[in-house]
Design an enzyme around this catalytic site. Structure first.
Site, PDB file in Angstrom:
ATOM      1  N   THR A  84     -14.144   4.212  10.615  1.00  0.00           N
ATOM      2  CA  THR A  84     -14.023   5.301   9.371  1.00  0.00           C
ATOM      3  C   THR A  84     -15.295   6.053   9.118  1.00  0.00           C
ATOM      4  O   THR A  84     -16.393   5.384   9.133  1.00  0.00           O
ATOM      5  CB  THR A  84     -13.456   4.697   8.078  1.00  0.00           C
ATOM      6  OG1 THR A  84     -13.571   5.656   6.969  1.00  0.00           O
ATOM      7  CG2 THR A  84     -14.278   3.180   7.625  1.00  0.00           C
ATOM      8  N   LEU A 108       2.978  -7.084   6.681  1.00  0.00           N
ATOM      9  CA  LEU A 108       3.680  -6.380   5.769  1.00  0.00           C
ATOM     10  C   LEU A 108       3.121  -6.347   4.544  1.00  0.00           C
ATOM     11  O   LEU A 108       4.239  -6.122   3.208  1.00  0.00           O
ATOM     12  CB  LEU A 108       5.308  -6.936   5.697  1.00  0.00           C
ATOM     13  CG  LEU A 108       6.069  -6.801   7.101  1.00  0.00           C
ATOM     14  CD1 LEU A 108       7.427  -7.134   7.074  1.00  0.00           C
ATOM     15  CD2 LEU A 108       6.031  -4.995   7.688  1.00  0.00           C
ATOM     16  N   TYR A 137     -15.580  -1.108   0.984  1.00  0.00           N
ATOM     17  CA  TYR A 137     -14.612  -0.512   2.108  1.00  0.00           C
ATOM     18  C   TYR A 137     -15.487  -0.254   3.313  1.00  0.00           C
ATOM     19  O   TYR A 137     -15.183  -0.752   4.554  1.00  0.00           O
ATOM     20  CB  TYR A 137     -13.766   0.665   1.858  1.00  0.00           C
ATOM     21  CG  TYR A 137     -12.889   0.951   2.943  1.00  0.00           C
ATOM     22  CD1 TYR A 137     -12.004   0.531   3.733  1.00  0.00           C
ATOM     23  CD2 TYR A 137     -13.023   2.673   3.184  1.00  0.00           C
ATOM     24  CE1 TYR A 137     -11.330   0.854   4.828  1.00  0.00           C
ATOM     25  CE2 TYR A 137     -12.393   3.022   4.332  1.00  0.00           C
ATOM     26  CZ  TYR A 137     -11.686   2.312   5.082  1.00  0.00           C
ATOM     27  OH  TYR A 137     -10.910   2.976   6.304  1.00  0.00           O
ATOM     28  N   ARG A 160     -13.021  18.235   2.781  1.00  0.00           N
ATOM     29  CA  ARG A 160     -12.865  17.263   3.718  1.00  0.00           C
ATOM     30  C   ARG A 160     -12.158  17.721   5.038  1.00  0.00           C
ATOM     31  O   ARG A 160     -11.675  18.905   5.001  1.00  0.00           O
ATOM     32  CB  ARG A 160     -11.972  16.196   3.167  1.00  0.00           C
ATOM     33  CG  ARG A 160     -12.353  15.414   1.874  1.00  0.00           C
ATOM     34  CD  ARG A 160     -13.567  14.481   2.222  1.00  0.00           C
ATOM     35  NE  ARG A 160     -13.741  13.764   0.990  1.00  0.00           N
ATOM     36  CZ  ARG A 160     -14.802  14.107   0.100  1.00  0.00           C
ATOM     37  NH1 ARG A 160     -15.426  15.367   0.442  1.00  0.00           N
ATOM     38  NH2 ARG A 160     -15.056  13.607  -1.034  1.00  0.00           N
ATOM     39  N   ILE A 194      -3.494 -11.116  10.218  1.00  0.00           N
ATOM     40  CA  ILE A 194      -4.735 -11.352  11.481  1.00  0.00           C
ATOM     41  C   ILE A 194      -5.511 -12.345  11.330  1.00  0.00           C
ATOM     42  O   ILE A 194      -6.370 -12.747  12.040  1.00  0.00           O
ATOM     43  CB  ILE A 194      -5.566  -9.833  11.539  1.00  0.00           C
ATOM     44  CG1 ILE A 194      -5.977  -9.306  10.232  1.00  0.00           C
ATOM     45  CG2 ILE A 194      -4.905  -8.913  12.353  1.00  0.00           C
ATOM     46  CD1 ILE A 194      -6.973  -8.355  10.545  1.00  0.00           C
ATOM     47  N   ASP A 201     -16.994  10.165  -4.808  1.00  0.00           N
ATOM     48  CA  ASP A 201     -16.453  11.363  -3.977  1.00  0.00           C
ATOM     49  C   ASP A 201     -17.855  12.215  -3.401  1.00  0.00           C
ATOM     50  O   ASP A 201     -18.539  12.858  -4.328  1.00  0.00           O
ATOM     51  CB  ASP A 201     -15.635  12.018  -4.763  1.00  0.00           C
ATOM     52  CG  ASP A 201     -14.352  11.807  -4.360  1.00  0.00           C
ATOM     53  OD1 ASP A 201     -13.999  11.022  -3.449  1.00  0.00           O
ATOM     54  OD2 ASP A 201     -13.323  12.291  -5.019  1.00  0.00           O
TER      55      ASP A 201
HETATM   56  N1  UDP Z   1      -8.240  14.596  -4.764  1.00  0.00           N
HETATM   57  C1  UDP Z   1      -8.036  15.130  -5.651  1.00  0.00           C
HETATM   58  N2  UDP Z   1      -6.875  14.569  -6.491  1.00  0.00           N
HETATM   59  C2  UDP Z   1      -5.989  13.574  -6.122  1.00  0.00           C
HETATM   60  C3  UDP Z   1      -6.658  13.014  -4.968  1.00  0.00           C
HETATM   61  C4  UDP Z   1      -7.763  13.350  -4.144  1.00  0.00           C
HETATM   62  O1  UDP Z   1      -8.617  16.061  -6.379  1.00  0.00           O
HETATM   63  O2  UDP Z   1      -5.087  13.317  -6.766  1.00  0.00           O
HETATM   64  C5  UDP Z   1      -9.603  15.082  -3.934  1.00  0.00           C
HETATM   65  C6  UDP Z   1     -10.690  13.826  -3.707  1.00  0.00           C
HETATM   66  O3  UDP Z   1     -11.406  13.911  -4.829  1.00  0.00           O
HETATM   67  C7  UDP Z   1     -11.263  14.315  -2.598  1.00  0.00           C
HETATM   68  C8  UDP Z   1     -10.052  14.987  -1.658  1.00  0.00           C
HETATM   69  O4  UDP Z   1      -9.057  15.054  -2.464  1.00  0.00           O
HETATM   70  O5  UDP Z   1     -12.290  15.252  -2.668  1.00  0.00           O
HETATM   71  C9  UDP Z   1      -9.466  13.998  -0.542  1.00  0.00           C
HETATM   72  O6  UDP Z   1      -9.267  12.789  -1.407  1.00  0.00           O
HETATM   73  P1  UDP Z   1      -8.178  11.589  -0.460  1.00  0.00           P
HETATM   74  O7  UDP Z   1      -8.144  10.506  -1.459  1.00  0.00           O
HETATM   75  O8  UDP Z   1      -7.091  12.279   0.217  1.00  0.00           O
HETATM   76  O9  UDP Z   1      -9.322  11.246   0.927  1.00  0.00           O
HETATM   77  P2  UDP Z   1     -10.873  10.587   0.747  1.00  0.00           P
HETATM   78  O10 UDP Z   1     -11.474  11.858   1.383  1.00  0.00           O
HETATM   79  O11 UDP Z   1     -11.089  10.147  -0.682  1.00  0.00           O
HETATM   80  O12 UDP Z   1     -10.868   9.778   1.958  1.00  0.00           O
END
Ligand code: UDP
Length: 346
Positions: free
Chosen positions: A124, A33, A150, A228, A59, A303
């Site tokens: 992932t 939690l 990560y 994405r 865990i 990113d």
């Molecule tokens: N993103 C954004 N603004 C936000 C959060 C995310 O522009 O407040 C963009 C981020 O740069 C990425 C996409 O949305 O390109 C997906 O981001 P998220 O964090 O949901 O997942 P990730 O792909 O990082 O696992």
């Protein structure tokens, strides 16, 4: 059957637990939690009644996990418990290694002591990092070169699993972006802090935030924003169910190989196409009927411009394919839950 689900109070783990309970199985959830929700356990208990057991434990506590395995008569483990924020992993790499890699090893030690030898692991796309020249889509053979702690901590545990096939059958499912909620509205997504694009857009629509900041619009993509692959959590859970069947015999084709009964298997889980940040924002505007103000901000560190899966392997091997391919439909399930639970699980 009897399952143990680690991280079953979290977003994806709770949806997987719900599916197992809906199918009539018995489930023991182990969750500390830290970021999971007691409210999710309460929602699951309304569905599963006495077929749901909840053990509040970490865990890393091998003895507590072993006790949960024995008490639940567990045959198979679904392992979701993890720290999952890329940004946080840059600041706290040791915590990510401890929870995601050492925690996994602790779980394996408990399983081995209890004679439980089937595991599905929540891995992932972050284990791939950024493929050479940004080549898309990503297949299972794309080299795994994570670019943050990560992704590294998840890859390290995949490597542990790969080395344990003397006694363990395991599947690593490499998720791309997961979105949506139980279409019946029993569970949803409630991250504290929230960093994911779709819930942030919806929080703006709810009035919990003033606006969305788009992290960069000068990427080499069709509209300049990042692309994405968003897979519905229900499709993701379906992939786990398909993987469980493959685990029964340790082979993908259902035959029993007596020489090497245990295998390490891995598949990508995505819909196989990408949506840009702008496309997601437009979808959230359509679904919510809210203007969702947005401003362009700087890029977020780390990113990559574009990430999407080639899911051909799991379609070929297990017959799985995403059924939720319409972004608006995915967003609508998230929106329905959020509207009904404006304070999340609180
Ligand atoms: N993103 C954004 N603004 C936000 C959060 C995310 O522009 O407040 C963009 C981020 O740069 C990425 C996409 O949305 O390109 C997906 O981001 P998220 O964090 O949901 O997942 P990730 O792909 O990082 O696992």
């Amino acid at each position: 059957m009897r399952f143990l689900v680690t991280g079953g109070a979290g977003y994806i783990g709770s949806h997987a637990t719900l599916r197992l309970l809906d199918a009539g199985h018995e489930v023991t959830v182990v969750d500390n939690l830290y970021r999971g929700h007691r409210g999710a356990i309460e929602a699951l208990a309304r569905v599963g009644g006495p077929r749901l057991r909840f053990v509040e434990a970490d865990i890393l506590d091998t003895a507590a996990v072993a006790r949960a395995l024995r008490d639940g008569g567990v045959e198979t483990v679904l392992h979701f418990a993890a720290l999952t924020y890329v940004g946080e992993s840059m600041e706290r790499p040791d915590d990510y290694h401890r929870t995601n890699t050492t925690g996994g090893e602790s779980l394996l030690a408990a399983m081995r002591a209890c004679g439980v030898h089937r595991l599905v692991f929540s891995s992932t796309a972050a284990t791939y990092g950024v493929p050479d020249a940004g080549a898309m889509p990503i297949t299972e053979d794309t080299p795994q070169r994570p670019i943050n702690p990560y992704g590294a901590s998840k890859l390290a545990f995949e490597q542990v699993l790969r080395a344990q096939t003397a006694w363990l059958s395991s599947v690593a499912l490499r998720y791309f972006n997961v979105a949506g909620a139980d279409p019946a509205g029993r569970l949803g997504e409630d991250h504290r802090p929230e960093t994911h694009l779709i819930p942030i857009c919806l929080e703006v629509a709810l009035g919990r935030r003033p606006q969305l900041t788009v992290f960069g619009d000068d990427f080499p993509t069709p509209d300049g924003t990042c692309v994405r692959d968003y897979v519905h959590v229900e499709d993701l859970v379906d992939a786990h169910v398909a993987a469980l069947a493959a685990l029964e015999n340790g082979t993908v084709d259902g035959t029993v190989d007596r020489q090497t009964p245990h295998r390490f298997l891995r598949w990508n889980i995505g819909i196989g196409r990408g949506y840009s940040v702008r496309e997601v924002l437009e979808s959230c505007r359509r679904v919510t009927g809210h203007a969702i103000p947005a401003a362009i901000g700087p890029r977020r560190e780390g990113d990559p411009p574009s990430l999407y899966a080639d899911p051909a392997a799991i379609t070929r091997d297990l017959g799985w394919r995403a059924r939720w391919t319409d972004l608006d439909a995915i967003v609508r399930t998230a929106w329905d839950w959020m509207r009904a639970h404006p304070a999340g699980y609180r």
